[in-house]
Scaffold this motif. Structure first.
Motif, PDB file in Angstrom:
ATOM      1  N   CYS A  20      10.775 -24.207  -0.140  1.00  0.00           N
ATOM      2  CA  CYS A  20      10.011 -23.634   0.969  1.00  0.00           C
ATOM      3  C   CYS A  20       8.666 -23.084   0.526  1.00  0.00           C
ATOM      4  O   CYS A  20       7.815 -22.788   1.364  1.00  0.00           O
ATOM      5  CB  CYS A  20      10.825 -22.533   1.652  1.00  0.00           C
ATOM      6  N   ASP A  67      11.985 -19.136   8.808  1.00  0.00           N
ATOM      7  CA  ASP A  67      12.169 -20.582   8.941  1.00  0.00           C
ATOM      8  C   ASP A  67      10.869 -21.288   9.299  1.00  0.00           C
ATOM      9  O   ASP A  67      10.649 -22.430   8.886  1.00  0.00           O
ATOM     10  CB  ASP A  67      13.237 -20.892   9.999  1.00  0.00           C
ATOM     11  N   THR A 104      11.153 -25.019   7.655  1.00  0.00           N
ATOM     12  CA  THR A 104      12.488 -25.586   7.846  1.00  0.00           C
ATOM     13  C   THR A 104      12.865 -25.746   9.312  1.00  0.00           C
ATOM     14  O   THR A 104      14.027 -26.004   9.628  1.00  0.00           O
ATOM     15  CB  THR A 104      13.545 -24.708   7.146  1.00  0.00           C
ATOM     16  N   TRP A 106      14.754 -27.324   2.450  1.00  0.00           N
ATOM     17  CA  TRP A 106      14.861 -26.059   1.735  1.00  0.00           C
ATOM     18  C   TRP A 106      14.671 -26.225   0.228  1.00  0.00           C
ATOM     19  O   TRP A 106      14.518 -25.248  -0.482  1.00  0.00           O
ATOM     20  CB  TRP A 106      16.221 -25.416   1.994  1.00  0.00           C
ATOM     21  N   GLY A 117      18.802 -30.494   6.315  1.00  0.00           N
ATOM     22  CA  GLY A 117      19.482 -29.632   5.375  1.00  0.00           C
ATOM     23  C   GLY A 117      20.740 -30.256   4.815  1.00  0.00           C
ATOM     24  O   GLY A 117      20.978 -31.467   4.923  1.00  0.00           O
TER      25      GLY A 117
END
Length: 868
Positions: free
Chosen positions: A275, A362, A367, A560, A710
């Motif tokens: 990230c 997020d 993400t 991630w 993910g």
């Protein structure tokens, strides 16, 4: 038998955006809070814990009746408010001022609506936590902090910041979310297993992420487990006499014996490290929005300073001197009226809140689904535009108060930094294409400049009357300087037809540094600091031990950064040289343009060096066209350079990195050096990740992962259509500064400011005004010895803004070198003796009435006890 008390925390972690858009997030907040209120009616012992004042604001706006019911439950002690921030942000990447605004707006809201402040920070889902947070939390009214990522072996401890601030911290031993009976039992067991030897521990339950909160099944599960406790059928007998009670973090911390808690220092990082680098465009836009908001506040503060006429030397100001400050306690020639603030100060809270919303972990972490990300781009663009409008209006207000009559036309330069700006400036203005141009400095003296290509690329002789040029300028600290452009033949203009004086495309050199390029590859192969003022006989230091490169990695990690058994490896591929040529060459500046490509990805780099610059500037124009790929800019500084200093949120984090090739975080600057302090400093305008590998320092430029993809058993399906992050064009700036001795932090901050935009300018018209001055400094930091009015380089003014409560000024300062320091703050014609602690974020309030002494306040802009 060991007695064990579990404090059952009914909660619901709510992501306002993630696999959904914010409108759906608002609905989930409404449904969750309605459910929590219903559970309180059904179960008299049930308590609920919430975070994020944004959610209260939503409910207050759309369901005022529900909001009143929540207020009643808060007053009863059954609804616990934690967090103390506007929204659970990424706690690694935002700038320091963004964290301050989280608490500023949230805590003041809580005080106004609930009559109380939150004392417990909570960011259970954020991907790591920077090491300055204990100080920010403490100075925002909080003395405790709850998080889950990373999960530490020490679940309860004292977290200490670099300045010595301490908060009690809880690292949740188990999940924050439980769905049904079995997961609730599992969470209890996990908590008990990981906290052996602890008599008390919190344990969360309730449906989260998409909201939901504690369910009837959750609560009944705990009630049934309570009844079985202490009996032969006790479900957790292996862990001792376990007691479960509906509770809150507040009750747990009140009952906790804090006297024996261990102390932990430093950040909690490397959580979802992918990230740090994903979604380059959003991250650069976020950096721009932060900068523009801070500059908007600073420029409006200059307007307010100018309105007070507080400088006793105003009437005596001339075109050759900045304002001379008046000693504190003297009357001077002040106006009795306080500062007049622009009405646009009222817009700043909403602009900041939009930024804070989009620094949600997020969103900032890259993400979310692409649709939510695109909405974030639109909102952040609105912040940039809104702050840009305020900046422009503030500049106009300052300039319109000046008399700009005189020879030619005024070119007004602005500097919002607490240090004077002595460096190169590029300006572009409307100018008849065949007319000559002479440039005068603030003293009315002609100065040299170099003509360069305009942004408007028209070549018609009667259209496109634009003129762009570069020159070296001086702008006072936190102030402005008025230069002038005159329609007259210049004596000091060079390259008026943009001719190339020196076509050699493999070297950029001045008296301070030398940069050399490989003619076959276009790679930068040498970057030498040539001189050392304290030892003129010393040979220069080459910060590079080989050729720089753009390294290509096959990166099949998820959004991630989870590998999931896929490939993440250096492809050992090389960008191919397309062209290398000198595109600017004159007495002021030279620029080499290098164009390279790798398959369908292209990179154009403009390396520039001014005649008096001590660092190499690189403008990068990348068109990235590879899926599942990561690019790194690699600088071979040698294995001896293992010590790093990276900017964080209102601080600097030092690390010694050996053998770890994974990614670490940074903000605007990174300095890597050997044990003697020799090395390379790199500033950037939107990159956040770096690593060290085989004697190279590597800055991550882009990463193309699948949006919101993910970890799951069948995470890739050939029948699906996928979209990848970072595909397309991007532009970013790097500044490379070699140094043959330890680099002062002030230099790292200087090049960081330079990379991110160090000045503003306005080509104004000639008009009358109330003041006839050509340069002015509204604020600065000096030593305490008036005979040696040297700058205090380790103390920086980070922000000046309007106080939230009245028309006073708020001045935020930062100590950068780890030294307790006494200094003089010069502000709007007055001097104030100030003390700042090591690595302290110091906030001062300067009253509307300049006769009043300066007051230290906390980050909420209130005077509290010293330990707060």
């Amino acid at each position: 038998m060991e007695k064990k008390d579990l404090y059952m925390i009914g909660n619901s972690h709510i992501d306002p955006v993630w696999f959904w858009n914010w409108e759906e997030g608002m609905q989930e907040v409404k449904a969750t809070y309605a459910s929590a209120l219903e559970r309180m009616k059904e179960f008299e012992d049930f308590k609920f814990t919430s975070t994020s004042t944004l959610f209260f604001e939503w409910i207050e706006g759309i369901l005022p009746e529900m909001f009143e019911e929540i207020k009643q439950r808060v007053a009863e002690g059954r609804w616990e408010i934690t967090g103390g921030w506007f929204l659970e942000p990424d706690c690694i990447l935002p700038c320091g001022e963004a964290f301050v605004r989280q608490g500023l707006y949230a805590q003041r809201y809580l005080k106004s609506r609930f009559g109380q402040l939150c004392t417990i920070g909570s960011n259970v889902d954020s991907f790591g936590h920077n090491h300055v947070l204990p100080q920010i939390l403490k100075k925002s009214g909080m003395d405790a902090y709850v998080f889950m990522r990373p999960r530490l072996d020490t679940p309860v401890f004292v977290w200490e910041g670099a300045d010595g601030s301490q908060v009690n911290a809880i690292s949740l031993p188990a999940e924050y979310t439980t769905w049904f009976h079995d997961p609730t039992v599992k969470n209890i067991e996990t908590t008990l297993e990981r906290t052996k030897g602890y008599e008390k521990m919190p344990c969360c339950y309730g449906v989260g992420n998409h909201g939901g909160g504690p369910t009837i099944e959750n609560i009944n599960s705990i009630l049934s487990l309570q009844k079985a406790s202490g009996t032969s059928e006790a479900p957790f007998a292996a862990y001792g006499d376990v007691s479960l009670r509906f509770s809150s973090y507040t009750e747990f911390l009140e009952d906790l014996d804090k006297s024996r808690l261990p102390v932990i220092k430093g950040p909690f990082e490397k959580v979802n490290e992918g990230c740090y680098s994903i979604d380059s465009y959003f991250k650069s836009l976020n950096r721009l929005a932060e900068r523009r908001l801070i500059e908007a506040d600073c420029l409006m503060s200059m307007v307010a300073c100018a309105s007070t006429a507080a400088c006793a030397a105003t009437a005596a100001c001339t075109s050759t001197a900045s304002c001379v400050p008046t000693p504190a306690g003297t009357s001077g020639e002040e106006s009795s009226a306080g500062p007049e603030w622009m009405k646009q100060t009222e817009e700043m809270e909403n602009l900041w809140k939009t930024l804070l919303f989009n620094e949600f972990h997020d969103t900032m972490g890259g993400t979310t689904i692409k649709q939510a990300r695109e909405e974030a781009i639109m909102q952040m663009s609105g912040v940039c535009a809104g702050a840009g409008k305020i900046k422009a209006l503030a500049i106009q207000k300052i300039v319109n108060g000046l008399s700009t009559l005189g020879e030619g036309f005024p070119l007004v330069l602005f500097n919002t930094d607490s240090q004077p700006y002595d460096d190169y400036v590029e300006t572009e203005l409307e100018w008849f294409c065949q007319a000559p141009l002479k440039l005068l400095d603030a003293d009315g003296k002609e100065i040299p400049y170099q003509r360069i290509h305009t942004d408007a690329k028209v070549r018609h002789t009667t259209l496109g009357g634009r003129r762009r040029f570069v020159f070296r300028a001086h702008i006072p600290a936190f102030g402005f300087a008025v230069y002038r452009t005159v329609k007259a033949e210049p004596a000091l203009c060079c390259n008026n037809h943009m001719e190339i004086d020196n076509p050699a495309a493999n070297v950029l050199e001045n008296d301070f540094i030398r940069a050399e390029f490989d003619t076959q590859t276009g790679a930068l192969v040498s970057l030498v600091e040539k001189t050392f003022p304290e030892n003129e006989g010393m040979e220069g230091y080459d910060a590079l031990k080989g050729a720089c490169s753009i390294r290509v990695y096959r990166d099949e990690r998820d959004a991630w950064g989870g590998l999931q058994g896929r490939r993440y490896e250096d492809r050992n591929e090389t960008f191919r040289l397309i062209s290398m040529e000198k595109v600017e060459s004159g007495k002021i500046r030279e620029v080499i343009r290098v164009r390279t490509a790798f398959e369908g990805t292209t990179l154009e780099q403009l390396y520039s060096l001014g005649a008096q610059e001590k660092e190499l500037c690189v403008e990068n124009r990348l068109v990235f066209n590879h899926t599942w790929t990561l690019l790194k800019a690699a600088f071979p500084t040698g294995k001896a350079c293992s010590h790093t200093e990276a900017e964080t949120a209102y601080g600097t984090l030092e690390r010694t990195i050996t053998g770890d090739t994974s990614e670490f975080y940074m903000q605007r600057f990174l300095d890597v050096s050997d044990e003697d302090g020799r090395g390379l400093a790199i500033a950037n305008d939107g990159k956040y990740a770096f690593n060290m590998e085989d004697g190279r320092i590597q800055i991550t430029l882009c990463r193309s992962a699948i949006y919101a993809q993910g970890n799951s058993p069948e995470w890739y399906n050939e029948k699906e259509s996928y979209q990848y992050t970072d595909i397309g064009p991007q532009t970013f700036q790097l500044i490379l500064k070699p140094h043959g001795k330890k680099l002062p932090r002030s230099e790292a901050y200087r090049i960081a400011k330079k990379a991110n935009g160090a000045y503003e300018y306005l080509a104004d018209s000639a008009h009358p005004g109330s003041e006839q001055i050509t340069q002015k400094s509204f604020a600065g930091v000096r030593g305490t010895d008036d005979r040696a009015a040297c700058d205090v380089s380790n103390v920086r003014i980070m922000l000046v803004k309007k106080c939230e409560d009245d028309n006073s000024f708020i001045v935020r300062l930062l100590e950068t070198e780890g030294k307790d320091t006494a200094f003089m703050l010069e502000f709007n014609g007055r001097k104030y003796p100030i003390q700042i602690g090591h690595e302290e974020i110091l906030t001062l309030k300067i009253e509307e009435n300049a006769q009043q002494p300066v007051t230290e306040v906390n980050l909420l802009e209130w005077i509290l006890k010293k330990d707060q």
